[in-house]
Design an enzyme around this catalytic site. Structure first.
Site, PDB file in Angstrom:
ATOM      1  N   ASN A   1      -4.429   6.078  -7.469  1.00 49.94           N
ATOM      2  CA  ASN A   1      -5.216   7.445  -7.537  1.00 49.94           C
ATOM      3  C   ASN A   1      -4.039   8.418  -7.755  1.00 49.94           C
ATOM      4  O   ASN A   1      -4.026   9.286  -7.037  1.00 49.94           O
ATOM      5  CB  ASN A   1      -5.821   7.862  -6.041  1.00 49.94           C
ATOM      6  CG  ASN A   1      -5.189   7.398  -4.989  1.00 49.94           C
ATOM      7  OD1 ASN A   1      -4.411   6.525  -4.779  1.00 49.94           O
ATOM      8  ND2 ASN A   1      -5.609   8.081  -3.790  1.00 49.94           N
TER       9      ASN A   1
ATOM     10  N   ASP B   1       0.584   2.770   3.689  1.00 46.26           N
ATOM     11  CA  ASP B   1      -0.207   3.966   2.951  1.00 46.26           C
ATOM     12  C   ASP B   1       0.995   5.229   2.733  1.00 46.26           C
ATOM     13  O   ASP B   1       0.452   6.234   3.042  1.00 46.26           O
ATOM     14  CB  ASP B   1      -1.377   4.508   3.694  1.00 46.26           C
ATOM     15  CG  ASP B   1      -2.234   5.090   3.094  1.00 46.26           C
ATOM     16  OD1 ASP B   1      -2.079   5.320   1.633  1.00 46.26           O
ATOM     17  OD2 ASP B   1      -3.460   5.462   3.699  1.00 46.26           O
TER      18      ASP B   1
ATOM     19  N   HIS C   1     -10.622   1.286   0.039  1.00 45.81           N
ATOM     20  CA  HIS C   1     -10.609   1.966   0.915  1.00 45.81           C
ATOM     21  C   HIS C   1     -11.980   2.223   1.398  1.00 45.81           C
ATOM     22  O   HIS C   1     -12.855   2.401   0.742  1.00 45.81           O
ATOM     23  CB  HIS C   1     -10.191   3.444   0.436  1.00 45.81           C
ATOM     24  CG  HIS C   1     -10.054   4.692   1.180  1.00 45.81           C
ATOM     25  ND1 HIS C   1      -8.715   5.411   1.406  1.00 45.81           N
ATOM     26  CD2 HIS C   1     -11.064   5.336   2.178  1.00 45.81           C
ATOM     27  CE1 HIS C   1      -9.183   6.439   2.342  1.00 45.81           C
ATOM     28  NE2 HIS C   1     -10.572   6.198   2.689  1.00 45.81           N
TER      29      HIS C   1
ATOM     30  N   PHE D   1       3.209   6.503  -4.725  1.00 43.85           N
ATOM     31  CA  PHE D   1       4.409   6.899  -5.191  1.00 43.85           C
ATOM     32  C   PHE D   1       4.295   8.205  -6.202  1.00 43.85           C
ATOM     33  O   PHE D   1       5.361   8.595  -6.687  1.00 43.85           O
ATOM     34  CB  PHE D   1       5.295   5.849  -5.840  1.00 43.85           C
ATOM     35  CG  PHE D   1       6.179   4.921  -4.768  1.00 43.85           C
ATOM     36  CD1 PHE D   1       5.930   5.136  -3.696  1.00 43.85           C
ATOM     37  CD2 PHE D   1       6.992   4.046  -5.271  1.00 43.85           C
ATOM     38  CE1 PHE D   1       6.583   4.281  -2.481  1.00 43.85           C
ATOM     39  CE2 PHE D   1       7.518   3.295  -4.388  1.00 43.85           C
ATOM     40  CZ  PHE D   1       7.427   3.274  -2.996  1.00 43.85           C
ATOM     41  N   ARG D   2       3.140   8.649  -6.181  1.00 45.95           N
ATOM     42  CA  ARG D   2       2.556   9.950  -6.819  1.00 45.95           C
ATOM     43  C   ARG D   2       3.148  10.045  -8.385  1.00 45.95           C
ATOM     44  O   ARG D   2       3.016  11.240  -8.930  1.00 45.95           O
ATOM     45  CB  ARG D   2       3.287  11.162  -6.173  1.00 45.95           C
ATOM     46  CG  ARG D   2       3.271  10.987  -4.742  1.00 45.95           C
ATOM     47  CD  ARG D   2       1.660  11.101  -4.325  1.00 45.95           C
ATOM     48  NE  ARG D   2       1.346  11.550  -2.914  1.00 45.95           N
ATOM     49  CZ  ARG D   2      -0.040  11.210  -2.476  1.00 45.95           C
ATOM     50  NH1 ARG D   2      -0.827  10.896  -3.097  1.00 45.95           N
ATOM     51  NH2 ARG D   2      -0.183  11.566  -0.985  1.00 45.95           N
TER      52      ARG D   2
ATOM     53  N   HIS E   1      -6.144  -0.279   5.622  1.00 50.12           N
ATOM     54  CA  HIS E   1      -5.969   0.687   6.820  1.00 50.12           C
ATOM     55  C   HIS E   1      -7.007   0.469   7.743  1.00 50.12           C
ATOM     56  O   HIS E   1      -7.677   1.735   7.893  1.00 50.12           O
ATOM     57  CB  HIS E   1      -5.590   2.011   6.325  1.00 50.12           C
ATOM     58  CG  HIS E   1      -6.074   2.485   5.072  1.00 50.12           C
ATOM     59  ND1 HIS E   1      -7.668   2.592   4.967  1.00 50.12           N
ATOM     60  CD2 HIS E   1      -5.889   3.324   3.920  1.00 50.12           C
ATOM     61  CE1 HIS E   1      -7.749   3.173   3.568  1.00 50.12           C
ATOM     62  NE2 HIS E   1      -6.763   3.593   3.147  1.00 50.12           N
TER      63      HIS E   1
ATOM     64  N   HIS F   1       0.916  -1.119  -0.125  1.00 58.34           N
ATOM     65  CA  HIS F   1      -0.052   0.078  -0.198  1.00 58.34           C
ATOM     66  C   HIS F   1       0.843   1.256  -0.023  1.00 58.34           C
ATOM     67  O   HIS F   1       1.148   1.828   1.191  1.00 58.34           O
ATOM     68  CB  HIS F   1      -0.953   0.096   1.356  1.00 58.34           C
ATOM     69  CG  HIS F   1      -1.958   1.024   1.129  1.00 58.34           C
ATOM     70  ND1 HIS F   1      -3.154   0.940   1.759  1.00 58.34           N
ATOM     71  CD2 HIS F   1      -2.221   2.261   0.784  1.00 58.34           C
ATOM     72  CE1 HIS F   1      -4.175   1.843   1.477  1.00 58.34           C
ATOM     73  NE2 HIS F   1      -3.207   2.699   0.671  1.00 58.34           N
TER      74      HIS F   1
ATOM     75  N   HIS G   1       3.508  14.285   0.845  1.00 54.46           N
ATOM     76  CA  HIS G   1       3.101  15.651   0.412  1.00 54.46           C
ATOM     77  C   HIS G   1       4.290  16.550   0.650  1.00 54.46           C
ATOM     78  O   HIS G   1       5.047  16.058   1.832  1.00 54.46           O
ATOM     79  CB  HIS G   1       1.826  16.035   1.112  1.00 54.46           C
ATOM     80  CG  HIS G   1       0.494  15.294   0.780  1.00 54.46           C
ATOM     81  ND1 HIS G   1      -0.071  15.640  -0.373  1.00 54.46           N
ATOM     82  CD2 HIS G   1      -0.020  14.404   1.472  1.00 54.46           C
ATOM     83  CE1 HIS G   1      -1.187  14.761  -0.504  1.00 54.46           C
ATOM     84  NE2 HIS G   1      -1.224  13.891   0.862  1.00 54.46           N
TER      85      HIS G   1
END
Length: 466
Positions: free
Chosen positions: A115, A331, A199, A84-85, A258, A81, A335
């Site tokens: 996502n 998770d 989720h 890595f953007r 989670h 989970h 940011h």
């Protein structure tokens, strides 16, 4: 650490990969046992796991010898989970930067969430991401494809021997993905034999909480401490109960990501993982932090679902050893700190944890909350078993040589932002003291990290699934 400069780097590493190597003089923790032992590696595979000290003849037969001087010799952790953007949010992280953070944390395989921007909801987008991972990831890699209300036909094209599973957001999170149509949800739960990871938060309850609290407080934001009131325990329980009920009707291989509340734990059982079709994941943040820590850490620990009460955290910790929690993940969701500014509704949700997840869990073992063997079970063995990952997750002859060497630090090491490898440059564990440090990480028999340096030239493999 090997020299990574000069014109013969490629040849040098190729020769190293053909060598026989040994990691020895440490405590092997594997399959419920801890013993003084060693691991012999031939090319990319484990050749032998032995007890005691290796013979002089065996040492002499090995081209590379790593005397770990009493450190733990563990299977590399598998994190099912991570975010890595990439693509679309690479100003704060990408596959290259975060895979290096994983290697520095003893994590040898990761599974990326869909996502990003654009979201990974087509085979084409998935394969583009995997091509990028093959080119840049230091550790082994897979990725989920996301479910939406409209992409059922696309999901049918996926080869799930090369893809870890389907991710469904039953409560919105980063990226705006939400599986909201009841018939589409039932089809996702019914039509695919792969793992459906969810989720789980009820969107209607979240929206009602937000509207009520804004009406009471006024303005367009709420104090950070209200995050667990907006994303409440009830929102988690109602959604998870509904998902578990549907999974039982449909025979789904459901994996609830989670888990954050004690109440949700009653929806799962403690049977052996091999007997389960419905499984539960706990994330490091929910095992370490509570809403009371918000006064000290602020938005650094703001995540979705929110961290909850001390009672919820303690119940999750107990569920590690009881078998109700099957897998521990991170998770990992970096940011920039500038994106963490604002209150409950404006500060970004998510935190980077992949680099320190293993040592943080070993700290719980150090404190007597669980055992080292349980940490290895939940972070190494169970993810491999749950996803049926080929040749990973155990120290066994014939398995890939994914190994984490973790040295004890009796005097303690206090983690700071200066330690962070992730591009975002901070950690919620800033100021947290642990009694272990990752000394070396091997991925497919090659040193990917050692003594504070990442092997920038190494590339992991795409995971495959039985």
């Amino acid at each position: 650490m090997y020299d990574t400069n000069g014109p013969f780097v490629g040849l040098f590493y190729s020769l190293l990969d053909s060598m026989k190597k040994i990691v020895y003089n440490g405590t092997v923790v594997n399959e419920g046992r801890s013993f003084e032992g060693y691991v012999v590696i031939a090319d990319t595979l484990i050749e032998q796991v032995g007890e005691g000290m290796p013979s002089e003849q065996l040492l002499a037969a090995c081209d590379e010898r790593y005397d770990v001087e009493g450190a733990l010799i563990l299977p590399g952790a598998i994190d099912d989970h991570v975010h890595f953007r990439e693509p679309g949010m690479t100003h704060k992280a990408d596959i290259a930067s975060e895979s290096r953070a994983a290697a520095a944390g003893g994590v040898t395989s990761v599974m990326d969430m869909p996502n990003c921007k654009p979201a990974t909801v087509s085979v084409e987008a998935l394969e583009e991401k995997m091509a990028r991972a093959a080119a840049t990831s230091v550790v082994n890699f897979s990725a989920f494809i996301g479910a939406t209300d409209t992409n059922m036909e696309e999901l049918k094209k996926v080869d799930f021997s090369r893809v870890c599973g389907i991710k469904a957001f039953l409560g919105s999170s980063t990226g705006g993905m939400l599986l909201s149509d009841n018939e589409a949800t039932r089809r996702v739960f019914s039509d695919f034999g792969t793992i459906i990871a969810i989720h789980s938060e009820d969107e209607d309850i979240i929206n009602a909480n937000r509207a009520r609290l804004l009406a009471e407080m006024g303005g367009d934001d709420l104090p950070l401490g209200y995050h667990s009131k907006v994303r409440s325990a009830e929102a988690c329980f109602v959604s998870t109960q509904r998902a578990v009920d549907l999974a039982r009707q449909c025979g789904t291989r459901l994996h609830v990501a989670h888990i954050s509340t004690a109440r949700e734990l009653a929806l799962f059982d403690s049977a052996p993982l091999s007997k389960k079709k419905i499984t539960a994941e706990a994330c490091v943040a929910h095992l370490l932090f509570t809403e009371a820590d918000g006064a000290r850490l602020g938005a650094r620990i703001k995540c979705n679902p929110s961290v909850k009460t001390p009672a919820d955290r303690d119940a999750l910790r107990k569920a590690l050893s009881s078998g109700v929690i099957d897998v521990v993940a991170t998770d990992h969701a970096p940011h920039l700190l500038s994106e963490k500014e604002g209150g409950c509704l404006k500060a970004a949700s998510g935190m980077p944890t992949v680099q320190f997840s293993l040592v943080a869990m070993l700290e719980l073992a150090h404190q007597g909350i669980c055992t080292t063997e349980v940490v290895v079970e939940k972070m190494c063995h169970a993810p491999a078993a749950l996803y049926r990952i080929a040749q990973r997750g155990y120290l066994r002859p014939g398995y890939k040589a994914d190994i984490a060497v973790v040295k004890p630090v009796p005097e303690g090491h206090t983690i700071t932002d200066a330690d962070v490898v992730s591009r975002c440059g901070w950690t919620p564990l800033n100021g947290y003291t642990v009694h272990h440090q990752v000394a070396m990480t091997m991925v497919n028999g090659t040193v990917a990290y050692k003594d504070g340096k990442v092997n920038e030239t190494h590339r992991g493999d795409r995971l495959t699934f039985n």
